[in-house]
Design an enzyme around this catalytic site. Sequence first.
Site, PDB file in Angstrom:
ATOM      1  N   GLU A   1       0.799  -1.223   0.000  1.00  0.00           N
ATOM      2  CA  GLU A   1       0.000   0.000   0.000  1.00  0.00           C
ATOM      3  C   GLU A   1       0.835   1.279   0.000  1.00  0.00           C
ATOM      4  OE1 GLU A   1      -2.900  -0.511   3.141  1.00  0.00           O
ATOM      5  OE2 GLU A   1      -3.546  -2.437   2.326  1.00  0.00           O
TER       6      GLU A   1
ATOM      7  N   ASN B   1       1.934  -5.009  -3.174  1.00  0.00           N
ATOM      8  CA  ASN B   1       0.529  -5.349  -2.962  1.00  0.00           C
ATOM      9  C   ASN B   1      -0.253  -4.077  -2.648  1.00  0.00           C
ATOM     10  OD1 ASN B   1      -1.570  -7.321  -2.210  1.00  0.00           O
ATOM     11  ND2 ASN B   1      -1.142  -6.737  -0.100  1.00  0.00           N
TER      12      ASN B   1
ATOM     13  N   HIS C   1     -10.561  -5.789  -2.477  1.00  0.00           N
ATOM     14  CA  HIS C   1     -11.603  -5.566  -1.466  1.00  0.00           C
ATOM     15  C   HIS C   1     -12.723  -4.792  -2.163  1.00  0.00           C
ATOM     16  CE1 HIS C   1      -9.211  -7.147   1.785  1.00  0.00           C
ATOM     17  NE2 HIS C   1      -8.224  -6.335   1.505  1.00  0.00           N
TER      18      HIS C   1
ATOM     19  N   GLU D   1      -6.316 -10.488  -1.642  1.00  0.00           N
ATOM     20  CA  GLU D   1      -7.133 -10.278  -0.433  1.00  0.00           C
ATOM     21  C   GLU D   1      -8.613 -10.177  -0.791  1.00  0.00           C
ATOM     22  OE1 GLU D   1      -5.683  -7.050   2.000  1.00  0.00           O
ATOM     23  OE2 GLU D   1      -3.580  -7.550   1.660  1.00  0.00           O
TER      24      GLU D   1
ATOM     25  N   ASP E   1     -12.446 -10.007  -1.101  1.00  0.00           N
ATOM     26  CA  ASP E   1     -13.773 -10.094  -0.483  1.00  0.00           C
ATOM     27  C   ASP E   1     -14.664  -9.049  -1.150  1.00  0.00           C
ATOM     28  OD1 ASP E   1     -12.919  -7.706   0.871  1.00  0.00           O
ATOM     29  OD2 ASP E   1     -12.408  -8.834   2.674  1.00  0.00           O
TER      30      ASP E   1
HETATM   31  O1  9MR Z   1      -7.446  -8.675   8.228  1.00  0.00           O
HETATM   32  C1  9MR Z   1      -6.649  -7.744   8.921  1.00  0.00           C
HETATM   33  C2  9MR Z   1      -7.360  -7.311  10.187  1.00  0.00           C
HETATM   34  O2  9MR Z   1      -7.505  -8.407  11.088  1.00  0.00           O
HETATM   35  C3  9MR Z   1      -6.588  -6.198  10.865  1.00  0.00           C
HETATM   36  O3  9MR Z   1      -7.333  -5.715  11.968  1.00  0.00           O
HETATM   37  C4  9MR Z   1      -6.348  -5.089   9.877  1.00  0.00           C
HETATM   38  C5  9MR Z   1      -5.538  -3.981  10.522  1.00  0.00           C
HETATM   39  O4  9MR Z   1      -5.020  -3.107   9.646  1.00  0.00           O
HETATM   40  O5  9MR Z   1      -5.641  -5.592   8.744  1.00  0.00           O
HETATM   41  C6  9MR Z   1      -6.403  -6.528   8.045  1.00  0.00           C
HETATM   42  O6  9MR Z   1      -5.745  -6.930   6.849  1.00  0.00           O
HETATM   43  C7  9MR Z   1      -5.432  -5.893   5.926  1.00  0.00           C
HETATM   44  C8  9MR Z   1      -4.191  -6.318   5.181  1.00  0.00           C
HETATM   45  O7  9MR Z   1      -3.165  -6.613   6.080  1.00  0.00           O
HETATM   46  C9  9MR Z   1      -3.726  -5.260   4.194  1.00  0.00           C
HETATM   47  N1  9MR Z   1      -4.799  -4.894   3.293  1.00  0.00           N
HETATM   48  C10 9MR Z   1      -6.056  -4.547   3.916  1.00  0.00           C
HETATM   49  C11 9MR Z   1      -6.504  -5.665   4.869  1.00  0.00           C
HETATM   50  C12 9MR Z   1      -7.867  -5.331   5.458  1.00  0.00           C
HETATM   51  O8  9MR Z   1      -7.786  -4.209   6.284  1.00  0.00           O
END
Ligand code: 9MR
Length: 407
Positions: free
Chosen positions: A221, A262, A298, A326, A328
Amino acid sequence: MQLSTTFTLLAAIIPFALGQAAEWGQCGGIGWTGATTCVAGTTCTVMNAYYSQCLPGSAAPAPTTTPTSPSSPATPPSAPAPTSSGLNKLAKTAGKLYLGTATDNNELTDAAYTAILDDNSQFGQITPANSMKWDATEPTRGTFTFSGGDQIANLAKTNGMLLRGHNCVWYNQLPSWVANGQFTAADLTTVIQTHCSTLVSHYKGQVYDKKTLGTSSTVSEPFNDDGTWRSDVFYNTLGTSYVPIALKAARAADPNAKLYINDYNIEQTGAKATAMLNLVKQLIADGVPIDGVGFQCHFIVGEVPGSFQTVLEQFTALGLEVAITELDIRTTTPASQSALAQQEKDYQSVIQACMNVKGCVGATLWDFTDKYSWVPSTFSGQGAACPWDQNLVKKPAYTGIVNALSA
Ligand code: 9MR
């Protein structure tokens, strides 16, 4: 491993004969000064202009000169024969490396959940949702804790699944000693190098089968939605140089790991996708190791971008591989029947885009069940984003994935 990139770890490394690169070893590429022939039973294969690799098999003779121009997109290794009709088996039958899912350590005591997670006909790859992030792995400077990440890595090994690491360098989930470190550029460079190197070294070879690729996010990111660079401790201290610093440290720690960047909202043509394209073009031009780009995906029901396949092809045209990392697709909760029907179509079209692009190696769900989705806690009133519902029952979205994988 969280510099919004992903690196892939090849499992076992066969000791190499003098003057020849080992199976899975580097055998060419711009700037490469090592062996350019491969041990018996393997073939030097151009992955991109900067990286040729000894792959099992004896197709074409190994190149003896360094390639000078980008090659065609990397082809995923051939998949084993299917033994059932789970998502992963269907994906492999279709020529992909895997269909995978994220998981998290606190979910692993849920026996009904793990009964599905552990079925490698459904999932051939897992990504730790949190336990390899910086706050989990280096909470204080120089003190590394891998217990959570190791649990996921061991699960992958036990279940015969690929492991995608996540991640080296990311603006989020940083311990305060990093986020508020007041570093000089030289000090932060060392901090990144130490973190990425230690993390990638720790998981070197942590995949079950030397014929397959484990992956880890190296950089995540880096961009704002308008394509400008995200303001964070890395960019504010080092400018864009933090990306090559992390990638080079990861490559040095495990030369066989595939390195990815990513991001989200790069799945449609526009400023952010263009910024990512320009970044990876520059990295390639500068000889910085980069193997792939991960598209988080997402999405929102009814809003899957129509240009997703076009964007994937823009990246594979550079000789990179791509992956859905990732996935969803959220909606307003409680989900209506019509939303679930649209969600089925949306899952199908996203997976179909990957199916249509040879260099798209696979897709990872950002957990497979609504029971453990990150969405409701982040987007109030939104959720129902996964192919299995709260009760671990398959939704129409599951059928959408099956339809795409079977087409
Ligand atoms: O799934 C992850 C969630 O449990 C955490 O609370 C969150 C915190 O930032 O991160 C989520 O995963 C993220 C991923 O690491 C990077 N891309 C976005 C994902 C969803 O927020």
